[in-house]
Structure formats: structure tokens, C-alpha cells
Design an enzyme around this catalytic site. Structure first.
Site, PDB file in Angstrom:
ATOM      1  N   CYS A   1      43.602  21.971  16.858  1.00  0.00           N
ATOM      2  CA  CYS A   1      45.255  22.479  17.014  1.00  0.00           C
ATOM      3  C   CYS A   1      45.999  20.878  16.897  1.00  0.00           C
ATOM      4  CB  CYS A   1      45.476  22.703  18.071  1.00  0.00           C
ATOM      5  SG  CYS A   1      45.247  21.919  19.765  1.00  0.00           S
TER       6      CYS A   1
ATOM      7  N   ASP B   1      45.740  22.510  23.847  1.00  0.00           N
ATOM      8  CA  ASP B   1      46.435  23.789  24.301  1.00  0.00           C
ATOM      9  C   ASP B   1      46.084  25.506  24.125  1.00  0.00           C
ATOM     10  OD1 ASP B   1      48.086  22.916  25.749  1.00  0.00           O
ATOM     11  OD2 ASP B   1      49.150  21.868  24.502  1.00  0.00           O
TER      12      ASP B   1
END
Lengths: 567, 687
Positions: free
Chosen positions: B384, B389
Site C-alpha cells: 500500500c 496497514d
């Protein structure tokens, strides 16, 4: 019977087609022979182990025809080899199946026949009049629940009530049964007069007696006060006779105050405080039948939308208002139960006709208050008393379901909503009901299409006229056979004698997937988990028996050992 | 009068300052609970040692969904805020860990006192009304100080002592062993090796020391690649699907900007691709929405250009960033916390919060990953922005779908240890452990647990643990009671010497694992379904009431199938033992049996439900569970019921709590009909 067979024959142009392919979601396709009979659409494959499809025409809500030409491209020209018709059959139990039928003409014939056979209006042509049970009726369901029996039980608790035959020829109230329970001090003449003051003659009668404190639920239809504020002394006396000295009661009007006000213009209305000073009126907002039907159509549409978007799903679910209806009905029932059990006050429930929302409320309140209603037999009794005898017009309400393209008459999922509410309570008190979800789903199916006569007709009077108890088999005769009943029992059941108060918060209410997503998902994993749970419970019982018997054995040996020492 | 100082009973958690009459004894301070609450006084940092106000009497606790109020005494300790109901035998107690408190609000004064609204990270919301404004302010300011720790040393974990010795502590920390886990995955192998490049956290300080990379990835390639990736988080292996020799790798975004490229990084991806002979290409999954990735290019970051990397297939999957997720949960909680919520507002609120949409997006991404690996046999590189996360969510959830081991109790711990803790999910920042930047806080891990719960709903037999385990995990990610989740990276944890100074949650959870087992778990299900294939039809994604309303007792079913089945299953194994013993005895005839045995097991069988547990039967934080067992002990004695076991209380089922109507018995003679307003099932009559 013979003439009706002829009628059916005229409607069936093509009774049989080979090479038909059946598509169902989550199940393998079946190829076989399609047969049409007067009451069934049958598809049987020639292979052994494949099940046959037997679909009652009465279960078909709508059909769609599609036509596909089959050919192959052999440039420069397309060679046409035949045509394939497809019929999409949408059922009242919300299932959708697809039949691929070779040959256009056959397809059209079949479609037309299905359309005609599934919309026959005459009750006497319905399947229950033709159905011959393949089982021996041991306990006739038609005789299971008599008002006399119920009254005997009431008599054992109180002498404040009597069984009246005032409606013996159904002339005072066409939608009431012959026998009704009314306050002892009110004579039949007063009942007749009170009946003239109530919509459809539905004067207040006893629905439920709460053993614990002697409080009662009464039900009626709206009073005919009209715009002039008419009153009826007998009606007032009748209602007041249900109150014990110094006690007051609640009138739960299932309509909003605005709707109730509007009803005055059409001759209806509500009880004025001035004339019923011992009663306090509460208005609730259970929707009218046409709105409920719209809700059903929308929620089913939402559940069949496979667009895969979260937002779209939630917004459609919201727009259907179905869960709102569930919440409102459940809340009203809880309120009635709370008046009885917590406030120690009797309750009179009515809406407009007293045959729909009224019955939802009175029957659900009993589920909450009365443990006996949470047993299989007790629930059957409740359906019999509060729905069938109480004149819920099943025949009209369940004539069409969510897919029908016909103009709506008075169709409405009133009973389905009741079942949904029961299911919500069952989910919150999974150990308090003797029956399981399948039992409720089964009742839903049989109200819309059935081989049994139980839900035919609209009133007790009509059922007598149709001689249902002689000419058809009762659903209960079948359900109560041990081999059938087994499927409907809740393995978690442990009788409890408590009042059960469900939560009605939106977060606590669930979508009844067992009905609305039944055909749109595979339940294999859920079913297996359920079986595992049943296994754990059964195994526990078995182990307990085993341990007990071992203990006994051991104890016996010990006494034998001990004996010689005692003398 | 000068405040007098009174230390609380032995081993207790705090020193109390009595401001007024000094009637401490009369206040009925709860007996110190031996296990959990026992805080080593020496371990309590000095600034927590003295409170201005320790207890306040006549405090009202308002239920947030109905009009129920409870009166009691509020105590403040170094670690907990405690509310004890007054004058009731077996009084209701609420223990709130300071670390769980997300916010304290003092609302404007009312006639009955000063309202204090406390919102907790475990979704408890309590609303107190303190009679005197001054007391309220004292509690308020004490709490404000307490719930904003500025250094790790202030966290509960450093003072918490579960009465274990050093050896037990050590054993606890050794329970989960990631080296063994990679061995289980068949690593190292002919294509993947253990690299020591990060032994000293020199290449990437947020990565663990041990990293698995393709054998063809030399040190210069690794170092080069790490320089081209945000925070140096270069591509490394996190899961290996042995059957197809396909790897799941993770990293952060490339620093590609508009046109930059890095040969080492390209080599790195090439090496990953070459390590898998089953597929000619490697999938690169950018878990962000395309727009976000594009925007990152302006900051010199971005995503892989397919033209520069040979043999990759690039794919965006569109999971939103931490800020969107934080706002989404906030909105969700706002909606479901509304009193008198209507069904339609609830459904519209669910929709507009976007929470379920986000959950579905993560599951969709995990399914994509799983299919690529298990069906196509391709390796996948997931990233990401920073790769800690969304990347953690997708990699962990994907592994859970692919590998039945992670669906066992211990396997799930391993998974969290690997993809979340060791790979540097910033638990400290995301869970707001220290007073920090509120923009760093985000329910990323909560979402992961939510996704797992959604899978449990679809596959009730696939998981060895039940949702109670997930809820307990959530509790402890925020409790700071154990060392596991403290800090943002492994390096930081080592610096904090957590293994020497705190205890491991895993040992604690394993010690009470019987509470968390799924009674219908089937190992044979795993054999039949090694890879889970969940349906992603929207109706499969549901609001997780048992999580977000875990403390709102009126919301829950009043009888729990899970609890019931779990109890029976426990009873079954005991009965089996009993049967065996009896059989053995019968064989050796003449040996007398203890008559007590029957009692003992029937007592077990009668294991009473725990009425205060909000989701029925769910193990509470130990403190409350303990207290409840005491209460129940009494009940069981009083009841001495019917020999057939099972208590007959339908828990928490009461009309007044549900409040369908607070019907006033007053029958005023007003002509206007009573209006009934409904709230949360509360029908109130106003005349």
C-alpha cells in the site's frame, strides 16, 4: 370431480416434453421429462438418484418466457437448427427456477398452461380437494383445537368468562367462529348490540388470559363512531366488564392517531376517552396491508439483486421498510405484553378490521407471555385460535406473493410478518422454543400453497361451507406425525416458564435469511455446523444415560458387597 | 481540613487521599481482586500515585439506550476507574482500565448533577452523573492526566503482575516462535533463503530481524531495492503456499514519482518471479485506490510502472486509507449509539458510514490474493503506502483463507505475531497507546478482526476459536496490559525490553483457551476446505453487534447458542472421563466409588451463565468475570434448584430494560390521546 379433471385437461395443451433442462441456484442442473398435471409441474430425470421436481401450480407466482434461437454460423450463412424456449418460474415461496424447453411451440404451450393453472380462482379446484394423503391419519388435525377445550382450561382458572353461541349461524359476525369467549355478565343481546357498533360486527372478545395476574387481552375491530361521535352503551359495558374492580385498562389502536381520525369519515373511528374513562388509548403505527405488500415486493427484489454493491444493498433494504414493519409490530406486541405483565392492566387491541395487525399483536403478545405458545402444539393452537378462527383472510392475503404481475387485490404478508417476528424472538431466545426455524418457514410455505386445507378460505364460516374438515387433510395431521415433527424440533429447547422480553433495537433485528435469502445462498456450511451442534447435544444426552447406568450398576454391586456385613 | 492519607488494603492498587470526613472504611471499597488488579505499588509511576479524589458517592450511571439509572460509588485507582452499585447484594461493578478510555467529556451541569461521558476504545460508553460539580471536575481532571501517558513506562503492562515467576514469564514469551512458523511453511528452501541483511535493523528499522528473500536476491539488490521503497520496506516473503511454491510477499510503495526507476528493485521483483516456476509473472497488488496512488507520485512515491518491470501484473484493489477508516468507524459508532434509532436511520447510517463497504473491500482483496496464489499458482507482491496497514490486513486475511493452520487458536496467534507485530503494524500509533498524533489513530486491526468474524459467520466450522477470542484480542490490543502490542516495531519492543519487563498475552490467552474455543469447530472441515471461498454478496457482510455493542446488554440475544453448546461440549468430555473411570471401577469390582463425584460433575454441568456478560457467556475482562463468578456462586446456592441442571433465567430479559413503554399508571382525564414515542424499543407515553 370428473368435470374438474376435464377442465384441467382443456388447459393442458402439451402435457409432456422431453429433454427439458432445469436450472436452480446452487444445485446441479437436471435434464429430464417435464409433465404437467392439473395441479403439478413435474420434472423427472431418467437417472436414478436424482430427485424429481414437483411444483404445485398454486405455488407459481409469475412466469417469464424467453426465446432463444439456436444455430451455428457457417459463413456466409447462418444455419438455423431449432429454437429453445426458456421459462423462468417465480414461486410464492420466493424460489426462482429456470426451465429450458426445446421447441418454441411446446414452450409456449407449457407457459400458457402454467399461467392458467396457477391462477385458477375457484377454491374447490384447489389441490387440497384432490390430495389423498400417502400416510395414515392417526390424529386428525381438524379436531385438535376446539374452543370448548380451550374454554375448559380457562374455566379452571377463572369463572369470569363464558362461552357464547351468539354467532352460531355466523349472522352477528361473519368473520367470527361459532363460539367466542366473553365476560360472564354480558348477555347475548348486549353482544348483538355491541356487534352493530364494531366494524364487521367484530365485538370485543377474549384473546388471552394471563394466569399470573388475571389480566386479559381482548380484541375487536374499530368502533363505528363516525364523525358524529356515536357511542354504544353495550360496547362500553362489555369492555368495562373485563376490568376488575378499581382496575383500568389500555386500548391499543394499531393505527396512528391520524389514520384513526381519517377512519371516522368512513364511519369508523376510535374510542373517545369521555365514553371509556377507565381506558387509556395508545396509538401505534402498524402499516396497512397494501403498504406491507409493497414492502414484501421490495425486500424480495433487493435480495434478488446480484449487483454486488454494499451501498446498493443497504439502501434497497432500507427502502423496502420490511425491517421497520417487523420492529413496529414487535414493539406493539411487547407493549401489550408489558401492560399485562408489568402494569397489571388488561388490554383491548384493534386496528380497522381487526383481522390483520390486531392478530399480529395479540398472537405475538402471547408468544412473549405464555410459555405454552412456544411449544409445537401450543403454537399450532395459537395459529388456529388467533388466526384461523379469528378470521384472518388467508385466501385473500396469500393469493399472490412478491413476484406476481397481476393487479394486487388484498394480498399482504401479514402472517409472514408475524412469523418473521416470531423468528426474531426465537433468535433472541434460542432455547425457549420447542420448534425451530424450519417449522416457521414451513408454515410460510403452506399459507401460500399447500396440499392441505388448513389455510384455505377466509373465515370460519367459509371453512364450514367448504366442508374442509371432511374434504381436505389438515396440515396438523401431517406435521404432528413423529417422523415429520422431528425435523421441526429445536434441539436446544429447555422449557422455561418465564415471560421473554425481546429487544426491538434495530441492531437486534436481523434479516430473516431463511426466507429471503433461502434460494440465493448455499447453506451447506451452516447446515453442517447445525448438525454438529445437534450431535453435541445428542451425545451429551447419551453420555448422561450411560454414566447413570454405570453408576447404578456400581451401586448395585456395592450394596451386594455390603449386604453380608449388615446382619 | 487537611486531606488525610490512607493506603488501601494490602497489595491494593493505590494510595487514597480522603478529602473530607475520611470515612474510607464506610465507603465499601471493593475488596482487592487478587489476580488482575494486583498492581505492584512499586511499579506505579510516581505521578499516578496520588489522586486528588479517589471516590465519589451517590454517582448515577445512566444506561445509554434506556432510562435505567444505577446509583453507586465511583473509585479511581492508578489503573482503573471503578463503579460499584450501592446497597445491593452482589452489586454490579464496572471496571474501566484507563488505557481503554478514549475520551472523557464533562457535559453541562444539570439539576441532578454534573454529567461525565466516557467513551472507551473497547466500545464501552458510560454516562455518569456526579452530584457535585467540584467532585466531577476532580474526577475529570484526574482522568485526563491518567489517560494521556506520555512514556511507555507509564503503561499498565510495566506494572501488571499476574503472579508469575521469571521462568513462567520467559516460557510465555517463547510460546509463539516465528522461525518455527517459517519452517512449517517449508522455508528456507531451494528458492527462498533467510537473509541476515536486517540483523541489526540497518536496512529497515520497522521490519523484523529475520527476513526471507529469493535466493537470487543478493545483498546489493536488497539494499538497492530498500532505498527505492518507502521507509526502506523492500519486498520480503510473508507466506509460502507450498503446494504451488507460490509466495506472498509484502513491501511498501516504490519511490517512483513520475518516472524514477531502480534496477535493483526491478531485479528484486524479477527474483521473486523467478523463484516460482509455476507462473511466468508475479502479481503486484497495490491495495490503495488508484487515485491515492496517483496522488503519491507527486510526492515522489507511487506505484510500479508495468513497462519497467518485466513479468508483473499490476492491480489496484481500492482499500481506503487510515483516515477514511477512522472517520468511518466514528460515523458507525455515532449511528449505532443513537438513542431511539429507527430501522431506516440504522440502515442508512450503516450505508453512509461505509464501514461494511470497507470490510467488503478488504475481504475482496484477500480473495483476489488467495485466488492468484492457490488457483493460478502465481506469487503476489502486496503493498500500500507504507505497507503496514492495508498490506497487513490483506496478507493476513489471505493467509487465513489459504491455510487452515491460521484458523486454529495457536495459528491465529502466529499469524498476528507475523503479519502484524513483527512486520511493524504501528500498534502504538494506531491504538493511541501514548498521547500522540490523533491523525495516526485508526481501527485497522479492528477491521481485520471484523473481516475474520465475517468469515466465521460464513464458515462456522472452520475456526478453532470463537468470536469471543477476537473480542478479547481487541480488548488487549488496547489494554496495554501485556507487552505484545506495545510500540510500533520489533526494534522498539526490544529497546523497551518488553520480554523482561512485561508478560505475554499469548500465554494468558492460552491459559484460558477453553473460553475461546468454537464448539462446532471441525478439523475435518479444514481437510475438506483447505482454502476458504467466501461469498462476497453484500448481504454476507453484517454489522458485528457483539463487538460494537459488547457492553450494551439489552441489545443481545438473551440466550446464547455458543455458550450453551460450549458448556455441553465441556460437559461431554467430563462425562467421557467419568464413564471411563466408572468402567475401570466396574472392572476391578468391589472398589468403592466416591459419592461426591456425581455432585461435582452435575455442578459443573450446571455451570451458571454470567449475567453481566453482554454477549452472553462471553468471558469478560478477567476482573469482571471473576467478580461475576462470585455473584453467581451465591445465586447458585440460593437457588438450589431442580435436579435437572441449567439455570432457568432468561438473562437480562426484562420489560423495563427494553422499555417498550414506560407506561404511566396515571389515567389523567385529558381528552387528547396518549402519544407514544418509540426509542430503542422504548415507548414512552407523554400526555
Amino acid at each position: 370431480l370428473f368435470t374438474s379433471r376435464m377442465e384441467f385437461a382443456e388447459l393442458i395443451k402439451t402435457p409432456r416434453v422431453d429433454g427439458v433442462v432445469l436450472h436452480r441456484p446452487f444445485l446441479p442442473t437436471v435434464e429430464g421429462t417435464l409433465c404437467l398435471t392439473g395441479h403439478h409441474l413435474i420434472l423427472s430425470s431418467r437417472q436414478d438418484n436424482t430427485e424429481e421436481l414437483w411444483l404445485l401450480h398454486a405455488n407459481i407466482d409469475a412466469i417469464e418466457k424467453r426465446h432463444v434461437a439456436i444455430g451455428y454460423c457457417d459463413l456466409p450463412k447462418t444455419i438455423f437448427i431449432g429454437s429453445l424456449g426458456t421459462i423462468i418460474v417465480k414461486c410464492k415461496d420466493l424460489r426462482i427456477i429456470q426451465l429450458d424447453i426445446p421447441g418454441m411451440e411446446e414452450c409456449l404451450n407449457i407457459a400458457n398452461s402454467i399461467e392458467a393453472l396457477s391462477t385458477l380462482d375457484s377454491i374447490s379446484l384447489m389441490y387440497p380437494f384432490f390430495y389423498r394423503p400417502m400416510f395414515e391419519v392417526i390424529e386428525d388435525g381438524w379436531n385438535l383445537f376446539s374452543p370448548e377445550e380451550a374454554f375448559k382450561e380457562l374455566e379452571s382458572m377463572t369463572d369470569e368468562w363464558r362461552l357464547s353461541e351468539v354467532n352460531k349461524d355466523f349472522s352477528i359476525c361473519p368473520s367470527y367462529p361459532v363460539l367466542v369467549t366473553v365476560p360472564k355478565d354480558i348477555d347475548d343481546d348486549s353482544l348483538c348490540k355491541a356487534a352493530t357498533f364494531r366494524h364487521g360486527g367484530r365485538f370485543p372478545v377474549l384473546s388471552y388470559y394471563h394466569k399470573k395476574n388475571g389480566m386479559v387481552i381482548m380484541r375487536a375491530s374499530q368502533p363505528l363512531t363516525g364523525t358524529s361521535g356515536r357511542r354504544c352503551k353495550e360496547d362500553e359495558k362489555l369492555i368495562n366488564a373485563t376490568l376488575r374492580a378499581g382496575k383500568r385498562g389500555y386500548i391499543i389502536d394499531t393505527r396512528t392517531i391520524a389514520v384513526a381520525q381519517q377512519a371516522k369519515a368512513r364511519g369508523g373511528g376510535f374510542e373517545q376517552e369521555a365514553n371509556y374513562p377507565q381506558w387509556r388509548r395508545i396509538h401505534k403505527a402498524i402499516e396497512r396491508t397494501n403498504i406491507l405488500q409493497e414492502s414484501l415486493i421490495k425486500i424480495v427484489e433487493a435480495c434478488n439483486d446480484h449487483s454486488n454493491s454494499m451501498d446498493r444493498w443497504l439502501s434497497k433494504l432500507e427502502a423496502s421498510n420490511w425491517q421497520s414493519q417487523v420492529k413496529e409490530i414487535l414493539t406493539t406486541a411487547c407493549l401489550a405484553a408489558q401492560c399485562i405483565d408489568r402494569e397489571g392492566a388488561s388490554v383491548l387491541v384493534h386496528g380497522t378490521e381487526g383481522t390483520d395487525s390486531t392478530l399480529q399483536v395479540t398472537s405475538l403478545a402471547q408468544i412473549i407471555l405464555e410459555p405454552a405458545c412456544r411449544t409445537v402444539r401450543g403454537f399450532q393452537g395459537l395459529v388456529e385460535r388467533e388466526w384461523l378462527q379469528a378470521g384472518h383472510p388467508f385466501q385473500h392475503r396469500c393469493a399472490q406473493s412478491a413476484y406476481s404481475n397481476e393487479k394486487l387485490r388484498s394480498e399482504a404478508p401479514v402472517f409472514l410478518l408475524f412469523l418473521d417476528c416470531v423468528w426474531q424472538i426465537l433468535r433472541q431466545f434460542p432455547c425457549s422454543f420447542q420448534f425451530n426455524e424450519h417449522f416457521l418457514v414451513m408454515l410460510f410455505e403452506h399459507t401460500y400453497a399447500s396440499q392441505f386445507g388448513t389455510f384455505l378460505g377466509t373465515t370460519a364460516a367459509e371453512r364450514v361451507k367448504l366442508k374442509l374438515s371432511q374434504k381436505t387433510v389438515s396440515l396438523w395431521s401431517w406435521v404432528n406425525r413423529p417422523q415429520e415433527l422431528e425435523r421441526f424440533l429445536n434441539p436446544l429447547y429447555e422449557p422455561n416458564s418465564l415471560v421473554i422480553w425481546p429487544s426491538v433495537a434495530p441492531q437486534s433485528l436481523l434479516l430473516w435469511e431463511g426466507v429471503f435469502l433461502r434460494w440465493n445462498r448455499s447453506t451447506k456450511c451452516l447446515d453442517e455446523a447445525y448438525e454438529e451442534m445437534v450431535h453435541i447435544i445428542e451425545y451429551n444426552k447419551e453420555l448422561q444415560l450411560k454414566v447413570n447406568s454405570l453408576r447404578r450398576q456400581l451401586a448395585e454391586l456395592e450394596t451386594e458387597d455390603a449386604l453380608p456385613q449388615t446382619p | 481540613m487537611e486531606p488525610s492519607v490512607r493506603p488501601v488494603a494490602a497489595g491494593a492498587e493505590l494510595v487514597v487521599v480522603v478529602r473530607e470526613n475520611g470515612v474510607a472504611e464506610a465507603a465499601g471499597f471493593p475488596k482487592p481482586k487478587p489476580v488482575d488488579a494486583a498492581v505492584d505499588a512499586a511499579g506505579v509511576p510516581d505521578n499516578n500515585r496520588w489522586m486528588r479524589q479517589e471516590w465519589v458517592e451517590q454517582v448515577k450511571l445512566l444506561d445509554r439506550f434506556n432510562n435505567k439509572t444505577t446509583t453507586g460509588t465511583l473509585y479511581l485507582t492508578a489503573t482503573h476507574l471503578i463503579f460499584v452499585e450501592s446497597n445491593v447484594p452482589g452489586a454490579h461493578e464496572i471496571w474501566i482500565l484507563h488505557h481503554h478510555i478514549a475520551s472523557v467529556e464533562k457535559l453541562s451541569l444539570t439539576t441532578s448533577g454534573c454529567p461525565l461521558l466516557i467513551q472507551c476504545r473497547n466500545f464501552r460508553v458510560v454516562h455518569f452523573v456526579v452530584p457535585r460539580e467540584r467532585d466531577c471536575h476532580d474526577v475529570y481532571s484526574s482522568l485526563l492526566r491518567l489517560l494521556r501517558p506520555v512514556s511507555y513506562d507509564e503503561l499498565y503492562a510495566f506494572s501488571y503482575n499476574p503472579k508469575q515467576n521469571e521462568q513462567q514469564r520467559e516460557v510465555g514469551w517463547q510460546l509463539i516462535d516465528l522461525t518455527a512458523e517459517f519452517e512449517r511453511l517449508g522455508l528456507p528452501c531451494d528458492q527462498w533463503q533467510l537473509s541476515d541483511v536486517n540483523r541489526d535493523y540497518k536496512v529497515c528499522e520497522t521490519y523484523p530481524r529475520d527476513l526471507y528473500v529469493p535466493i537470487t536476491a543478493s545483498k546489493p539488490i536488497i539494499v538497492g531495492s530498500s532505498k527505492f521503497r518507502s521507509k526502506g520496506r523492500f519486498p520480503v516473503l510473508t507466506y509460502f503456499y507450498q503446494e504451488k511454491k507460490a509466495a506472498v510477499c509484502r513491501c511498501s510503495q516504490p519511490l517512483s514519482g513520475f518516472s524514477a526507476r531502480c534496477l535493483e528493485d526491478e531485479h528484486m521483483l524479477q527474483a521473486i518471479s523467478k523463484a516460482n516456476h509455476n507462473s511466468r509473472f508475479v502479481y503486484v497488488m497495490d491495495t490503495r485506490p488508484k487515485l491515492n496512488a496517483l496522488a503519491n507520485r507527486a510526492a515522489g512515491k507511487g506505484y510500479e510502472n508495468e513497462d519497467n518491470y518485466s513479468n508483473i501484473r499490476f492491480q489496484f484493489v481500492g482499500i481506503e486509507n487510515i483516515h477514511v477508516m477512522r472517520a468511518s468507524l466514528q460515523k458507525l459508532l455515532e449511528v449505532v449509539g443513537t438513542r431511539s434509532l429507527s430501522v431506516n436511520d440504522y440502515l442508512l447510517g450503516l450505508e453512509s458510514s461505509g464501514w461494511l463497504r470497507h470490510i467488503k473491500a478488504i475481504v475482496d482483496a484477500a480473495i483476489f490474493l488467495t485466488k492468484a496464489v492457490t488457483v493460478e499458482g502465481a506469487s503476489v507482491l502486496v503493498h500500500c503506502s507504507d505497507g503496514w496497514d492495508r498490506t497487513a490486513q490483506v496478507c493476513a486475511l489471505g493467509a487465513l483463507l489459504m491455510d487452515p493452520y491460521y484458523r486454529t487458536l495457536k495459528g491465529f496467534m502466529v499469524l498476528i505475531e507475523k503479519d502484524w507485530i513483527s512486520f511493524g503494524h504501528k500498534f502504538a500509533d494506531r491504538c493511541d497507546q501514548l498521547d500522540g498524533d490523533p491523525r495516526e489513530v485508526s481501527p485497522v486491526f479492528t477491521q481485520f478482526l471484523d473481516c475474520v468474524w465475517q468469515l466465521m459467520e460464513q464458515f462456522p466450522q472452520a475456526f478453532e476459536f470463537s468470536e469471543w477470542f477476537l473480542i478479547q484480542l481487541h480488548e488487549h490490543v488496547h489494554s496495554c496490559q501485556f507487552g505484545n502490542f506495545l510500540g510500533n516495531s520489533q526494534r522498539q519492543r526490544e529497546e523497551l525490553q518488553l520480554k523482561d519487563r512485561t508478560y505475554s498475552l499469548w500465554a494468558h490467552l492460552l491459559s484460558e483457551q477453553h473460553n475461546y474455543l468454537n464448539p462446532v469447530y471441525s478439523p475435518s472441515f479444514a481437510e475438506r476446505h483447505p482454502v476458504l471461498e467466501p461469498s462476497t454478496q453484500p448481504w454476507n457482510f453484517k454489522f458485528w453487534r457483539n463487538m460494537y455493542h459488547q457492553f450494551d446488554r439489552t441489545m443481545h440475544p438473551r440466550q446464547s447458542i455458543l455458550k450453551h453448546t460450549l458448556t455441553l461440549k465441556e460437559s461431554n468430555s467430563k462425562l467421557e472421563d467419568t464413564a471411563h473411570t466408572l468402567q475401570a471401577k466396574l472392572q476391578t469390582l468391589g472398589v468403592s466409588t466416591s459419592p461426591l463425584e456425581l455432585h461435582s460433575w452435575s455442578r459443573e454441568h450446571r455451570l451458571p451463565p454470567r449475567p453481566q456478560s453482554l454477549i452472553l457467556g462471553a468471558p469478560l475482562s478477567r476482573k469482571e468475570a471473576q467478580q461475576e463468578e462470585e455473584v453467581l456462586g451465591e445465586e447458585a446456592l440460593e437457588d438450589a434448584p431442580d435436579g435437572n441442571g441449567g439455570e432457568r433465567t432468561v438473562e437480562g430479559s426484562s420489560a423495563t430494560e427494553n422499555g417498550y413503554g414506560e407506561l404511566q399508571s396515571s389515567f389523567g382525564s385529558k381528552n387528547e390521546p396518549a402519544m407514544v414515542s418509540l426509542e430503542f424499543g422504548v415507548a414512552r407515553m407523554t400526555c
